[in-house]
Design a protein around this motif. Structure first.
Motif, PDB file in Angstrom:
ATOM      1  N   ASP A  31       9.720  -3.821 -10.367  1.00  0.00           N
ATOM      2  CA  ASP A  31      10.041  -3.017 -10.883  1.00  0.00           C
ATOM      3  C   ASP A  31       9.744  -1.949 -11.403  1.00  0.00           C
ATOM      4  OD1 ASP A  31       8.675  -3.084 -13.650  1.00  0.00           O
ATOM      5  OD2 ASP A  31      10.453  -3.247 -14.621  1.00  0.00           O
ATOM      6  N   ASN A  32       9.100  -1.561 -10.192  1.00  0.00           N
ATOM      7  CA  ASN A  32       8.429   0.299 -10.415  1.00  0.00           C
ATOM      8  C   ASN A  32       9.336   0.806 -10.099  1.00  0.00           C
ATOM      9  OD1 ASN A  32       7.059   2.425  -9.705  1.00  0.00           O
ATOM     10  ND2 ASN A  32       6.646   2.054  -7.720  1.00  0.00           N
ATOM     11  N   ALA A  33      10.381   1.019  -9.245  1.00  0.00           N
ATOM     12  CA  ALA A  33      11.323   1.532  -8.527  1.00  0.00           C
ATOM     13  C   ALA A  33      12.911   1.784  -9.564  1.00  0.00           C
ATOM     14  CB  ALA A  33      12.132   1.078  -7.295  1.00  0.00           C
ATOM     15  N   ASP A 123       3.236  -1.647  -0.131  1.00  0.00           N
ATOM     16  CA  ASP A 123       4.345  -2.351   0.795  1.00  0.00           C
ATOM     17  C   ASP A 123       4.308  -3.407   0.534  1.00  0.00           C
ATOM     18  OD1 ASP A 123       2.166  -3.910   2.732  1.00  0.00           O
ATOM     19  OD2 ASP A 123       0.602  -1.897   1.988  1.00  0.00           O
ATOM     20  N   GLY A 124       3.105  -3.625  -0.745  1.00  0.00           N
ATOM     21  CA  GLY A 124       3.137  -5.412  -0.673  1.00  0.00           C
ATOM     22  C   GLY A 124       4.825  -4.869  -2.287  1.00  0.00           C
ATOM     23  N   TRP A 125       4.410  -3.773  -2.543  1.00  0.00           N
ATOM     24  CA  TRP A 125       5.743  -3.580  -3.391  1.00  0.00           C
ATOM     25  C   TRP A 125       7.238  -2.986  -2.819  1.00  0.00           C
ATOM     26  CZ3 TRP A 125       7.153   1.714  -4.298  1.00  0.00           C
ATOM     27  CH2 TRP A 125       8.253   2.308  -4.275  1.00  0.00           C
ATOM     28  N   ALA A 126       6.644  -2.285  -2.128  1.00  0.00           N
ATOM     29  CA  ALA A 126       8.273  -2.026  -1.610  1.00  0.00           C
ATOM     30  C   ALA A 126       8.687  -2.712  -0.775  1.00  0.00           C
ATOM     31  CB  ALA A 126       7.482  -0.484  -0.773  1.00  0.00           C
ATOM     32  N   TYR A 127       8.465  -2.968  -0.014  1.00  0.00           N
ATOM     33  CA  TYR A 127       8.644  -4.137   1.588  1.00  0.00           C
ATOM     34  C   TYR A 127       9.322  -5.390   0.566  1.00  0.00           C
ATOM     35  CZ  TYR A 127       7.793  -0.906   4.966  1.00  0.00           C
ATOM     36  OH  TYR A 127       7.102  -0.044   5.794  1.00  0.00           O
ATOM     37  N   ASP A 128       8.610  -6.127  -0.292  1.00  0.00           N
ATOM     38  CA  ASP A 128       9.120  -6.992  -0.782  1.00  0.00           C
ATOM     39  C   ASP A 128       8.648  -7.110  -1.948  1.00  0.00           C
ATOM     40  OD1 ASP A 128       8.175  -8.886   2.484  1.00  0.00           O
ATOM     41  OD2 ASP A 128       5.941  -8.181   1.205  1.00  0.00           O
ATOM     42  N   ILE A 129       8.485  -7.531  -2.903  1.00  0.00           N
ATOM     43  CA  ILE A 129       8.553  -8.147  -4.492  1.00  0.00           C
ATOM     44  C   ILE A 129       9.536  -7.182  -5.143  1.00  0.00           C
ATOM     45  CG2 ILE A 129       7.483  -7.805  -6.542  1.00  0.00           C
ATOM     46  CD1 ILE A 129       6.408 -10.087  -4.900  1.00  0.00           C
ATOM     47  N   VAL A 148       6.082   5.806  -0.564  1.00  0.00           N
ATOM     48  CA  VAL A 148       5.010   4.180  -0.351  1.00  0.00           C
ATOM     49  C   VAL A 148       3.807   4.855   0.771  1.00  0.00           C
ATOM     50  CG1 VAL A 148       5.239   1.959   1.579  1.00  0.00           C
ATOM     51  CG2 VAL A 148       7.425   3.110   0.061  1.00  0.00           C
ATOM     52  N   LEU A 149       2.960   3.943  -0.119  1.00  0.00           N
ATOM     53  CA  LEU A 149       1.110   3.782   0.642  1.00  0.00           C
ATOM     54  C   LEU A 149       1.204   2.508   0.770  1.00  0.00           C
ATOM     55  CD1 LEU A 149      -0.492   5.033  -2.717  1.00  0.00           C
ATOM     56  CD2 LEU A 149       0.542   6.624  -0.622  1.00  0.00           C
ATOM     57  N   ASP A 150       1.021   2.336   2.668  1.00  0.00           N
ATOM     58  CA  ASP A 150       1.408   2.098   3.067  1.00  0.00           C
ATOM     59  C   ASP A 150       0.215   1.242   4.032  1.00  0.00           C
ATOM     60  OD1 ASP A 150       2.392  -0.258   4.788  1.00  0.00           O
ATOM     61  OD2 ASP A 150       4.219   0.524   5.669  1.00  0.00           O
ATOM     62  N   ASP A 184      10.681  -2.701   9.156  1.00  0.00           N
ATOM     63  CA  ASP A 184      11.292  -0.795   9.101  1.00  0.00           C
ATOM     64  C   ASP A 184      12.195  -0.509   7.901  1.00  0.00           C
ATOM     65  OD1 ASP A 184      11.427   1.165  10.193  1.00  0.00           O
ATOM     66  OD2 ASP A 184      12.187   0.629  13.085  1.00  0.00           O
ATOM     67  N   LEU A 185      11.251  -0.642   7.079  1.00  0.00           N
ATOM     68  CA  LEU A 185      12.069   0.234   5.887  1.00  0.00           C
ATOM     69  C   LEU A 185      12.835   1.487   6.181  1.00  0.00           C
ATOM     70  CD1 LEU A 185      12.363  -0.228   2.603  1.00  0.00           C
ATOM     71  CD2 LEU A 185       9.774   0.875   2.999  1.00  0.00           C
TER      72      LEU A 185
END
Length: 348
Positions: A31-33, A123-129, A148-150, A184-185
């Motif tokens: 729940d970072n965002a 990216d695991g956080w931003a694209y997925d979880i 996002v540190l991808d 493609d975020l």
């Protein structure tokens, strides 16, 4: 990012000579965002409270100083520095008053200086979880910045495949090479049209990276910066990480761009391509990293299929971005008002 950010008793976040710097906190990974949005909403409530007090005490501070505090342009470092000086003057005036509101405003005066909120994750956080949370935050008009540190893989938990993992890459749960293309975020975030979106790789263009961060911070709305981050899971000596970043950009695998909604009202295309036209072979980029090249040793035919798909995906993505970068939205003018006055009577 959460590990190095919270590796107590040390911290990478520090203050300058004036004692100013980031106030760091973290939440659960998933729940970072939402956590960052909550900080922004809380700050906005404090700002509005401080502004109400300034209005209430304008008789004490003077209308000129009150108006300057409330209407200050803080979109630049100079503007913020000027506002800090006004706050110092405000505090000097407030100390001469016994009004309880003056004491309260003295405590809250720092909220009159613009605060920049950054939500940082991988990216695991931003694209997925927490993609649902991130998407929700970007859909709102709040002034938050997302970095996002991808690394294109779940780096911290063992190198599992994520939706950021590119086609052809080997990772846990994709042992034969991922067969679908990377999510493609950036393009998805652009679809809201009110979010600032950018893709950076500082080793390929450090000036572009600095400019994007500055523009994102100055934008009064949500911003998303996707940063190429090389990782040990990529399978090469990371002393060559900066070279590989540049090769990713030169091959077109990692395009540099920024999407600035402020350009729309200027009649300009909001999407700007900042990277060079492809000038390196995608396959050279792939063969530099074990996560791609190991497939060629195990199954040359599969590597050919996946590398061809990677080339095709890179070409198609650049073609799409180039097309979008040529689109400027036309100005929408209000419809002409119909004459609703009563018709003149006959004979007049």
């Amino acid at each position: 990012s959460s590990i190095y950010g919270g590796n107590l008793p040390t911290t990478p976040y520090t203050t300058d000579r004036a004692g100013r710097g980031p106030a760091w906190n973290n939440s659960l990974f998933e729940d970072n965002a939402e956590f960052g949005l909550g900080i922004r909403v809380g700050l906005d409530q404090h700002i509005q409270h401080a502004q109400r007090l300034v209005r209430n005490l304008s008789g004490l501070t003077g209308d000129t100083l009150a108006a300057a505090l409330l209407e200050a342009d803080q979109s630049s470092e100079k503007g913020i520095a000027d506002q800090r000086n006004r706050v110092l003057e405000l505090r000097r005036i407030l100390t001469r008053s016994t009004d309880p509101q003056a004491a309260l405003l003295h405590q809250m005066a720092d909220y009159l200086v613009r605060k920049s909120v950054w939500i940082i994750g991988g990216d695991g956080w931003a694209y997925d979880i927490d993609f649902g949370g991130l998407d929700h935050v970007l859909s709102l008009p709040f002034d938050v910045n997302v970095l996002v540190l991808d690394t294109e893989v779940y780096s911290n938990t063992g190198g599992q495949s994520s939706k950021s993992t590119p086609i052809g890459a080997v990772a846990k749960f994709a042992a034969a090479g991922k067969s679908t293309q990377k999510k493609d975020l950036g393009l998805m975030a652009m679809s809201y049209r009110h979010a600032y979106v950018a893709s950076v790789a500082f080793a390929a263009n450090d000036n572009h990276t600095v400019r994007v961060f500055s523009e994102a911070a100055s934008y009064h709305g949500p911003s998303l910066i996707i940063a190429y981050s090389h990782c040990i899971a990529h399978g090469y000596d990371l002393k060559f990480g900066l070279n590989q970043q540049k090769l990713a950009v030169d091959s077109g695998v990692w395009p540099l761009y920024h999407y600035d909604p402020r350009l729309i009202v200027q009649g300009k295309p909001p999407l700007q391509i900042d990277g060079p036209a492809p000038r390196a072979d995608v396959r050279n980029y792939l063969r530099n990293e074990t996560r791609f090249s190991m497939i060629e040793k195990i199954n040359p035919e599969r590597f050919r299929v996946l590398s061809d798909a990677s080339v095709r995906n890179t070409t198609e993505r650049l073609e799409l971005y180039t097309h979008l970068a040529g689109i400027a939205f036309p100005e929408v003018k209000p419809p002409a008002q119909a004459d609703t006055s009563a018709p003149a009577a006959k004979g007049e």
